[in-house]
Each structure stands twice: as C-alpha cells, then as structure tokens.
Design an enzyme around this catalytic site. Structure first.
Site, mmCIF file in Angstrom:
data_model
loop_
_atom_site.group_PDB
_atom_site.id
_atom_site.type_symbol
_atom_site.label_atom_id
_atom_site.label_comp_id
_atom_site.label_asym_id
_atom_site.label_seq_id
_atom_site.Cartn_x
_atom_site.Cartn_y
_atom_site.Cartn_z
ATOM 1 N N GLY A 140 -7.321 4.928 1.325
ATOM 2 C CA GLY A 140 -5.934 4.757 0.930
ATOM 3 C C GLY A 140 -5.806 4.331 -0.522
ATOM 4 O O GLY A 140 -4.866 4.733 -1.216
ATOM 5 N N ARG B 9 -3.592 -3.142 12.397
ATOM 6 C CA ARG B 9 -4.655 -4.133 12.609
ATOM 7 C C ARG B 9 -4.217 -5.296 13.491
ATOM 8 O O ARG B 9 -5.071 -5.951 14.097
ATOM 9 C CB ARG B 9 -5.188 -4.632 11.262
ATOM 10 C CG ARG B 9 -6.042 -3.583 10.565
ATOM 11 C CD ARG B 9 -6.566 -4.035 9.225
ATOM 12 N NE ARG B 9 -7.515 -3.050 8.691
ATOM 13 C CZ ARG B 9 -7.922 -3.010 7.433
ATOM 14 N NH1 ARG B 9 -7.466 -3.894 6.569
ATOM 15 N NH2 ARG B 9 -8.780 -2.079 7.040
ATOM 16 N N LYS C 270 -14.959 -3.264 -3.803
ATOM 17 C CA LYS C 270 -14.402 -1.919 -3.656
ATOM 18 C C LYS C 270 -13.205 -1.705 -4.579
ATOM 19 O O LYS C 270 -13.095 -0.668 -5.236
ATOM 20 C CB LYS C 270 -14.018 -1.654 -2.196
ATOM 21 C CG LYS C 270 -13.576 -0.215 -1.961
ATOM 22 C CD LYS C 270 -13.567 0.169 -0.495
ATOM 23 C CE LYS C 270 -12.482 -0.523 0.276
ATOM 24 N NZ LYS C 270 -11.974 0.290 1.404
ATOM 25 N N ARG D 98 -11.267 1.140 -9.610
ATOM 26 C CA ARG D 98 -10.591 1.058 -10.900
ATOM 27 C C ARG D 98 -11.555 1.299 -12.055
ATOM 28 O O ARG D 98 -11.177 1.895 -13.069
ATOM 29 C CB ARG D 98 -9.898 -0.304 -11.012
ATOM 30 C CG ARG D 98 -8.668 -0.402 -10.092
ATOM 31 C CD ARG D 98 -8.251 -1.849 -9.828
ATOM 32 N NE ARG D 98 -7.010 -1.935 -9.055
ATOM 33 C CZ ARG D 98 -6.929 -1.813 -7.736
ATOM 34 N NH1 ARG D 98 -8.042 -1.561 -7.030
ATOM 35 N NH2 ARG D 98 -5.767 -1.923 -7.109
ATOM 36 N N ASP E 212 -6.870 -8.206 3.674
ATOM 37 C CA ASP E 212 -7.928 -7.441 4.330
ATOM 38 C C ASP E 212 -8.853 -8.313 5.170
ATOM 39 O O ASP E 212 -9.650 -7.792 5.956
ATOM 40 C CB ASP E 212 -8.772 -6.695 3.289
ATOM 41 C CG ASP E 212 -8.047 -5.472 2.734
ATOM 42 O OD1 ASP E 212 -7.203 -4.910 3.453
ATOM 43 O OD2 ASP E 212 -8.313 -5.096 1.583
ATOM 44 N N ARG F 112 -12.923 -2.337 8.924
ATOM 45 C CA ARG F 112 -12.833 -3.793 9.069
ATOM 46 C C ARG F 112 -12.698 -4.224 10.536
ATOM 47 O O ARG F 112 -13.189 -5.280 10.923
ATOM 48 C CB ARG F 112 -11.690 -4.334 8.218
ATOM 49 C CG ARG F 112 -11.861 -3.985 6.749
ATOM 50 C CD ARG F 112 -11.086 -4.856 5.814
ATOM 51 N NE ARG F 112 -11.086 -4.294 4.477
ATOM 52 C CZ ARG F 112 -12.089 -4.355 3.606
ATOM 53 N NH1 ARG F 112 -13.196 -4.993 3.942
ATOM 54 N NH2 ARG F 112 -12.002 -3.800 2.416
ATOM 55 N N ARG G 201 -1.454 7.533 7.713
ATOM 56 C CA ARG G 201 -0.950 6.343 7.022
ATOM 57 C C ARG G 201 0.247 6.689 6.143
ATOM 58 O O ARG G 201 0.277 7.728 5.483
ATOM 59 C CB ARG G 201 -2.070 5.710 6.193
ATOM 60 C CG ARG G 201 -3.179 5.172 7.075
ATOM 61 C CD ARG G 201 -4.392 4.748 6.290
ATOM 62 N NE ARG G 201 -4.124 3.621 5.416
ATOM 63 C CZ ARG G 201 -5.022 3.074 4.612
ATOM 64 N NH1 ARG G 201 -6.247 3.581 4.548
ATOM 65 N NH2 ARG G 201 -4.705 2.041 3.855
ATOM 66 N N GLN H 260 -1.612 -1.799 -4.200
ATOM 67 C CA GLN H 260 -1.781 -0.369 -4.385
ATOM 68 C C GLN H 260 -0.535 0.265 -4.994
ATOM 69 O O GLN H 260 -0.629 1.098 -5.906
ATOM 70 C CB GLN H 260 -2.132 0.301 -3.056
ATOM 71 C CG GLN H 260 -3.510 -0.079 -2.525
ATOM 72 C CD GLN H 260 -3.817 0.598 -1.200
ATOM 73 O OE1 GLN H 260 -3.005 1.315 -0.645
ATOM 74 N NE2 GLN H 260 -5.010 0.348 -0.681
#
Length: 446
Positions: free
Chosen positions: A100, A361, A27, A32, A330, A406, A128, A179
């Site tokens: 995000g 999470r 992903k 990108r 993640d 997730r 977020r 990010q």
C-alpha cells in the site's frame, strides 16, 4: 497474477529467548530512499535497505519510470536518478504486489508528471481503499480512474493520468495518514508554487526529514491548535545522498513483545530506529511494566537510533491513550498479544485506521485471539482485552492471517506463549516486510 502457494506454520511454547539480533531495515525509510534517490540528479547510495517484496516493488516501479537501480555484491544499492519532472512513461502496468505504501506514494509522484501509469496488486492490496489518496490528487489535476470496491470504495486496478503543471493546493487530512500526507507532498515536488498539507495529528515524518536531506525547500509549522502545516516548494532539484537505513521499529516490535512475554528472556535488538513518530509502542509497553532499555542512543542520517535490551517482564493492563495511535498504528496487532498476557484489562481506542490496512486488523485479531482462548471484546474503533496475568494462552487453533504480514507474525509470537501450538494458515505474506523473521526466532532459541 498467481499468488504464492500457502505455507502454513505452527509455533509452540518457547524456551527463553536469548542473544542479540539485527532486524531488517525500516520499510518506510527504504521506500522513500529509493523514490527520492530516483528523483535526484546524480547517484545516491543506500545501505541497510529492506529487501522484502514491498520495497522491491518500489524499486521495480522506479526502474520502469527511468531510474537506474542496482544492488552491489556488498548489499549497497546504487540509484542514478532522473530528476524531478523526469519520470518516463512506464511501458507496462506497475505491479505493487501487497504494498500500500508503494501504491499511494507512487500515485503522488505520477500525479504531477505528464505520464500515465496503471497500478495493479495482489488480492489483498486490490481490496484496499484508495479514495483518500485519489481525492487530493484529483484536486491537483490528476485524472484517476479506479475500480469499484466493496461499500462504494475505490480500489486497484487503477490508472493515474498525471497533470503537468499540476495545481498546488492546501489540503487538510481528514484522518491521520502518513501515506496520504506523503502522496500529496510528492505530487507537490513537481508542482509550481507551494503545496501544503495540514495534519491535525502528527504522523510518521520520514518524508519530511528525508526530503529536507535531499535538498527540498520544506517547512513545518505548528499552529495554535497543535496542527502541523507542512509546506513544500515545487519544481525542486533534489541532490543525491548517501543513506544508512536504520532497523525497522515495526519489525523490532515482534521481538520486543516476545522477549517481554517468554519467561527468562533477555534479548538485545541492534540499531532500531526510534523516530518519535514511530516509537509509541516502546512507551506503551514501558507503561505496562516492560523492561526495555535503550543502549547507545545515537543519530544516524537524521533519524534517532538505539540498541534495545529487552527482558522478560510482568505486564499490567492499561488504558492506552488514543493520541499515541498514529505513532504505533502498525504495532497494535502485536500489542494485542502483549495485552492478552498482561494482568488486568487493557483498553485501546481510536484505532479506526486499522480497519483499512492489509486486512481489517481489529476484526481479524479479535477473531484469532478468541480462537486461541484470549478474552477479547471488539469495539468499533479498538479492542478491550482481559489478560491472563502471565499464564499461557490455551492456543491449539489454526488462525487465518488474511494475507496480512503483521497478523501472521503477531500470532506466531502468540504461539510462543501458548499451551498448545498456534498454526498460521499462510506465512508467505511475511516476506513483504520481514523475510528472515523465522530465522531470527530460531537464532534466539538455541
């Protein structure tokens, strides 16, 4: 916006998982590949692109800003770029859905172009925090108006009014975030002079690798304290590329853990990207006793790749070094599931970043694990889990996924090793990153 209708699913004890599967494309690299191709002068071609909701949101946004992007019948994507500095004014708000990554990286792109873009998203994304991206981009001259969120945070919907020319800066990341790093580097692409990002702890480096591949003048130096200084020279001219996207290690993680936990399993996962900044989970699971073999290790487009053969193993609890957290941030939700079945105690710290993902999470996983009978202690920055020693979890509960893909997939795997079925209240979010997750599970359980 109308969110999709919830689709609950129940997952129950599984027979041995056997066979070979190919997982969707990475992903992070897919996002990108689309963005950088859209900024190149000429036509790029991309194969293996993840065609989940998040990546398609990126494609739609780049189209809205002038790039021509189309998918061929063979699955190859063709992108005709507008060149750095050539982004056009979008005529409508950019709908980021649940992504995000799309939001934060595209904010960086817009920040140094003479355009204005409004970013919107679904209920999860709109909660977020965006402040850590807004801060450096504002220092570069962008004018960003965000919505007030909980606890003083800045959230979507938000509007970015770009500045051209923007102001180059040297920015030290206050916390590890690929990010935020990427957003600043992308703003630097169209900014005169040198833009620098300093990261005290290394995060995934797909942006650096791919920007170099497209011809950007980018350097990385490591200082005496181990911090990485990433510098990019602005007003770049990117050259079109042919890109093969490797399989996503974050998606592979669910099947790695499933094969380790379900007795009698022997699964090969083809073409998995093993970038050192992403491969922490494999090393942690091996340290716990996991039988994970790298087959045909190779290099594809500057990224290390291998097939992974994974066999059922008896895992032992460990203290996970917090230094590996950025390389597997993640993957911690599915590691929590592995720890719940291990022998002894697993201690995980340094996971502050998990509090500001698609959901909190740490809290969400702790609540769900307790509901299905795992022995869990939530801490401020992590989790302590006392495992069953390989015995099935009690299960028999419905778990809230909180619109977090997730979380949903992690508890689906937990259901495979529980006495009674585990039900996830809504599996719809899985489409953001892994549309064929359930199909592949079925293929491994004939």
């Amino acid at each position: 916006m109308i969110d999709p209708i919830a689709t609950p699913r129940s997952f129950s004890a599984s027979p041995p998982l056997r066979g070979q599967i190919a997982i969707p494309g990475d992903k992070s690299i897919s996002h990108r590949a689309l963005m950088f191709s859209a900024l190149a002068v000429g036509t790029s071609r991309v194969t293996g692109l993840l065609e989940g909701h998040d990546v398609l949101a990126t494609a739609a946004a780049m189209r809205a800003m002038g790039a021509h992007i189309e998918r061929g019948a063979s699955g190859e994507w063709r992108i005709d770029g507008v060149g750095v500095g050539g982004l056009l004014q979008p005529q409508a708000a950019l709908d980021m859905g649940n992504s995000g990554t799309s939001t934060r990286l595209l904010m960086g792109l817009v920040a140094s172009h003479p355009i204005t873009a409004t970013f919107i998203g679904d209920a999860s994304l709109s909660g977020r925090p965006m402040g850590r991206v807004i801060d450096p981009l504002s220092q570069m001259g962008a004018d960003i108006s965000a919505s007030p969120g909980a606890n003083g945070t800045q959230t979507l919907p938000l509007m970015v009014r770009g500045m051209a020319p923007a102001i180059p800066l040297s920015y030290r990341l206050p916390m590890a975030s690929a990010q935020v790093k990427s957003a600043v580097l992308l703003a630097g692409l169209n900014t005169p002079g040198i833009t620098e990002v300093i990261e005290p702890v290394a995060t995934r480096d797909h942006s650096e690798r791919m920007l170099r591949g497209f011809g950007a003048d980018l350097s990385v130096e490591i200082d005496a304290d181990g911090a990485r200084h990433i510098r990019i020279r602005g007003e770049a001219e990117l050259k079109p590329q042919t890109i093969e996207v490797p399989g996503d290690p974050s998606s592979a993680a669910f099947f790695i853990v499933a094969a380790l936990l379900v007795p009698g399993s022997d699964v090969t996962i083809a073409n998995v990207g093993l970038n050192p900044t992403r491969a922490g989970l494999v090393e942690v699971l091996r340290a716990m006793g996991g039988d994970i073999e790298l087959v045909d290790a190779r290099d594809v487009g500057g990224e290390p790749v291998a097939d992974l053969r994974v066999r059922h193993s008896s895992l032992s609890g460990i203290d996970v070094d917090p230094a590996v957290a950025p390389s597997m941030i993640d993957e911690f939700p599915i590691l929590f599931i592995a720890a719940a079945l291990a022998e002894g105690r697993t201690v995980m710290t340094g996971l502050d970043e998990l509090r500001v993902k698609e959901s909190d999470r740490i809290a969400v996983m702790a609540t769900g694990l307790q509901a299905i009978g795992a022995r869990v202690t939530e801490t401020e920055d992590g989790m302590i889990i006392d495992g069953t020693g390989g015995a099935p979890l009690p299960g028999g509960a419905t778990v809230a996924g909180h619109l977090d893909h997730r979380i949903c997939m992690s508890f689906a795997i937990a259901g495979l090793v529980s006495k009674d079925a585990v039900t996830i209240d809504d599996m719809t979010p899985v489409g953001t990153s892994f549309p064929n997750f359930e199909t592949l599970l079925t293929e491994l359980t004939p």
